[in-house]
Every structure is written in C-alpha cells, then in structure tokens.
Scaffold this motif. Structure first.
Motif, PDB file in Angstrom:
ATOM      1  N   ARG A 150      36.805  32.160  52.830  1.00 25.61           N
ATOM      2  CA  ARG A 150      37.270  31.249  50.980  1.00 25.61           C
ATOM      3  C   ARG A 150      37.867  29.947  51.015  1.00 25.61           C
ATOM      4  O   ARG A 150      37.615  29.222  50.362  1.00 25.61           O
ATOM      5  CB  ARG A 150      38.642  32.615  50.654  1.00 25.61           C
ATOM      6  N   ALA A 156      29.554  27.980  46.866  1.00 27.52           N
ATOM      7  CA  ALA A 156      30.374  28.916  46.328  1.00 27.52           C
ATOM      8  C   ALA A 156      29.884  30.174  46.414  1.00 27.52           C
ATOM      9  O   ALA A 156      30.842  31.224  45.929  1.00 27.52           O
ATOM     10  CB  ALA A 156      30.134  27.632  44.569  1.00 27.52           C
ATOM     11  N   GLN A 157      28.698  30.496  45.985  1.00 29.05           N
ATOM     12  CA  GLN A 157      28.689  31.904  46.366  1.00 29.05           C
ATOM     13  C   GLN A 157      29.371  33.095  47.090  1.00 29.05           C
ATOM     14  O   GLN A 157      29.330  33.751  47.280  1.00 29.05           O
ATOM     15  CB  GLN A 157      26.921  32.147  46.682  1.00 29.05           C
ATOM     16  N   THR A 159      31.887  31.731  49.026  1.00 28.27           N
ATOM     17  CA  THR A 159      33.415  31.866  48.285  1.00 28.27           C
ATOM     18  C   THR A 159      33.570  32.938  47.158  1.00 28.27           C
ATOM     19  O   THR A 159      34.524  33.715  47.436  1.00 28.27           O
ATOM     20  CB  THR A 159      33.544  30.146  48.021  1.00 28.27           C
ATOM     21  N   ALA A 160      32.564  32.738  46.543  1.00 27.43           N
ATOM     22  CA  ALA A 160      32.993  33.827  45.343  1.00 27.43           C
ATOM     23  C   ALA A 160      33.181  35.375  46.400  1.00 27.43           C
ATOM     24  O   ALA A 160      33.531  36.181  45.744  1.00 27.43           O
ATOM     25  CB  ALA A 160      31.653  33.703  44.151  1.00 27.43           C
ATOM     26  N   LYS A 161      31.983  35.224  47.193  1.00 29.07           N
ATOM     27  CA  LYS A 161      32.281  37.431  48.001  1.00 29.07           C
ATOM     28  C   LYS A 161      32.918  37.286  48.257  1.00 29.07           C
ATOM     29  O   LYS A 161      33.817  38.612  48.321  1.00 29.07           O
ATOM     30  CB  LYS A 161      30.356  37.130  48.562  1.00 29.07           C
ATOM     31  N   VAL A 163      36.066  36.287  47.752  1.00 26.56           N
ATOM     32  CA  VAL A 163      36.668  36.784  46.635  1.00 26.56           C
ATOM     33  C   VAL A 163      37.260  37.872  46.781  1.00 26.56           C
ATOM     34  O   VAL A 163      38.437  38.660  46.567  1.00 26.56           O
ATOM     35  CB  VAL A 163      37.178  35.633  46.062  1.00 26.56           C
ATOM     36  N   GLU A 164      36.060  38.112  46.132  1.00 29.23           N
ATOM     37  CA  GLU A 164      36.042  39.371  45.572  1.00 29.23           C
ATOM     38  C   GLU A 164      36.634  40.858  46.717  1.00 29.23           C
ATOM     39  O   GLU A 164      37.219  41.190  45.844  1.00 29.23           O
ATOM     40  CB  GLU A 164      34.644  40.376  45.219  1.00 29.23           C
ATOM     41  N   GLN A 190      31.199  36.235  32.380  1.00 38.09           N
ATOM     42  CA  GLN A 190      30.167  35.630  32.951  1.00 38.09           C
ATOM     43  C   GLN A 190      28.949  35.485  32.157  1.00 38.09           C
ATOM     44  O   GLN A 190      28.837  36.197  31.341  1.00 38.09           O
ATOM     45  CB  GLN A 190      29.683  37.291  33.529  1.00 38.09           C
TER      46      GLN A 190
END
Length: 373
Positions: A150, A156-157, A159-161, A163-164, A190
C-alpha cells in the motif's frame, strides 16, 4: 530460484575470449577458484562481486542473474508450488521457504501481495502453540506485507487490493477501530469497471469481448453477493424472520445459477452460515435438511477446487486465465474440504444437532471427508 553467478561468469568470460587464468590473475584468486565458481562448487566472495561486475561491465544484479521483479506467470508458479508444499512438507519448512522468497523479492509488490495472501490462507497450517498465537503472529506478518504494498506500489489496482487485504487482516486481529480508520465507516460508491469495459468493446463492434467481459463481471458479482449474504446471516441469530428471508433469497440465487456446481466453495460457506443460524434458533428441521444437502455436496465435490464456467458462463476462460492465481483455489484443496467438514463436527453451536439419530450417517460421511475416525 538459486543465484547462478557461476554460469554468468562463464558466459561473460567466454564472450570476452579470456581464459580462466587471465580472469583469476585480474581478480587476484587462483585458477581453481574461478573453475569452482563456473561449475557451481563455490561462490565468489562478496567483496569480489564489484570487481567482477566492473571487469565484465555489468551490474552486480546481472552478474548474479538476479531480477528483483517477477512476471505474473512466475508469481503464480511460486504460489502454486508453495501451496502444494503444505501437502508434503512440515509447516515450519514451508514457512522458511516463503520468508526466504519474500526477502529476495521484497521490491516486487505483486509478489508480496500474493505471499501475504498465501500466509492468510494457510496460517492454520504453520507452526504455533495455539490458533490464537498463529493469528497474532502470521496474520500480522501478512498485514505488514500489505502495508508495504500500500505504501510503496505505484499501481492503483494493486494498492486497492492491498488496502482490502490489510483491512481483512486487521479484522482477523480483532482491531475494529483500525479497520474503520483504514476503510471508513460507509461503503464507497462504485462505478463497475466491467460495464465500462464491456461498453468499450461494444462501441468497437467486438461483441464477443463485450459478452465475455459482462460474464466475468456477473461471475464476480455472484460470488460477492453470496459472500455478503453469508456474512449477513451471521449477524441474524436473534432475528429468525430476517434469517429465514435472507436464506430463502440466497438459496433462490444459488439455485438459479447452479452455484453448488459452479462455485461449491461459496455455496458450502453459505449453507454453513445458515446451518449455524438455524441451529442457534433451535430450528431443528431446517438445520437437518440443510446438513443433508451440505453433506451431499461436500462429499461429491471433486478436488482440487478450481474456478470454471458452465453453459451459462461460457466465455469466461480468458478472464480466469489472466487472474493472479489463474483458476486455481488460493488454499490447499484437501485442507479446505477438511475445514468445512470440521465446522460441522466441532462447532459447539451444532452440538444438539449432532446428537440426533437422523444426523449420525451424515456425521460419519463428514468424518471420512475430514480424515477423523
């Protein structure tokens, strides 16, 4: 995965047209030392690496045949190899291998994400004195990998994973305030990317790709809604009417899409959540009927578990192939089946159900699946 510096030295030496003795004289070692390097019997001293790299006009990483990044194919291969290792090696040996790989590819953020996921999916198989101790150590170890991704990844994709998965780790660690601080207190709005991608293909006149994209989006949405219903039912033990309504709606969706065949892992978890809720509400008839259906599907489910399409989802294979792990299950399949069976065999909430005569043959089947005698 080993450093192959000897082969690189040999190839560069031959390309320059020099002898082993000439290289040995330049570096200040014996000809026998160079010979041992090139045949893999030994490695150059670390202090000699800059000299060798300068002599051949290459970087130290290239000299050591080392690349800090891995391709998606290589990441998938390593994940599969480590997952399979749990079936043949003790947990401490697999853990050592995982940690060595993480150290080597600490700057490869897609790889770190998958190794964190690997640990999350198998922490119960790793060494430890208790399940609580394993969660504390290994889930936090995975969380730190997600934090690194992160904080450092520029994609971005990815990083989003991260974070989840960091949020999921914090939840397992029973740190609810940190989950809310990370993710917020409300579900974000979304705009589904699959609809936009499908629309783009449609505008281009590529209806085959548009259909495939829509199918892959529907496939994911189906798994997500069933997982959300599963989680929702765990909150409804004191609300019999809402639990029954939620189960009926989820069961209708599962039946419409033949989920027991299409994605048995999602379907089985949905059934377990309902079974647990009905048992807690003393709805014996409903619980027994659920257990019968659950046992039948679990016993019939073939291993290894894989993601796949069917007659309705007939265009999703290219999408499955490009996933981080492909179509494979992220967890050792045999262990996944055992965990599901053990939920019924060991869950205190089902103790009363397990005493019923009609349930005894089902328990015998589940014990066979789980490996208990």
């Amino acid at each position: 995965m080993e450093i192959n510096v000897g082969a690189v030295i040999s190839a560069n030496r031959k390309q320059k047209g020099i002898t082993q003795q000439a290289l040995a004289d330049f570096v200040g070692v014996s000809k026998a030392s160079v010979s041992k390097w090139e045949t893999g019997q030994s490695y150059p001293d670390i202090t000699l690496l800059p000299i060798l790299a300068a002599y051949f006009d290459v970087s130290i990483d290239k000299l050591m045949a080392y690349d800090a990044q891995l391709s998606s194919t290589e990441i998938r291969r390593i994940y599969t190899s480590m997952k399979q290792a749990f079936e043949t090696q003790p947990g401490d040996a697999v853990l050592k291998s995982i940690r060595n790989l993480i150290r080597r590819y600490y700057a490869c953020y897609p790889f770190l994400l998958q190794m964190g996921l690997l640990i999350l999916n198998h922490y119960d198989l790793l060494p430890g004195t208790s399940q609580t101790a394993k969660v504390t150590e290994y889930v936090n170890e995975a969380r730190l990998l997600f934090v690194r991704v992160r904080q450092n990844s520029q994609k971005a994709q990815l990083t989003a994973k991260a974070v989840e998965l960091e949020g999921y780790s914090l939840l397992l660690l029973q740190r609810p305030d940190d989950v809310l601080a990370l993710l917020g207190e409300y579900v974000p709005e979304q705009l589904p990317a699959d609809s936009l991608i499908a629309g783009a293909f449609q505008q281009k006149g590529d209806f085959r790709r548009a259909i495939a994209t829509s199918q892959s989006g529907l496939m994911q949405d189906l798994s997500i809604i069933m997982s959300q219903l599963t989680n929702y039912m765990t909150l409804l033990k004191d609300d019999p009417n809402r639990l029954a309504a939620t189960y009926q709606r989820g069961q209708a969706i599962a039946k419409a899409f033949d989920l027991a065949t299409l994605n048995p892992a999602v379907w089985l978890n949905f059934q377990l959540a309902a079974l647990n809720g009905f048992a807690q509400q003393d709805k014996t008839d409903e619980a027994v009927a659920l257990l019968q259906e659950f046992t039948h599907v679990l016993t019939a489910t073939k291993m290894p578990l894989t993601l796949h399409g069917d007659a309705y989802f007939d265009a999703i294979e290219p999408w499955l192939e490009q996933l981080d792990l492909g179509s494979q299950s992220p967890r050792v399949s045999g262990q996944a089946k055992q965990v599901l069976a053990d939920f019924v065999l060991q869950n205190p909430a089902l103790a009363k159900i397990r005493t019923l005569p009609v349930v005894q043959p089902l328990l015998a089947e589940l014990k066979q699946v789980s490996g208990h005698r």
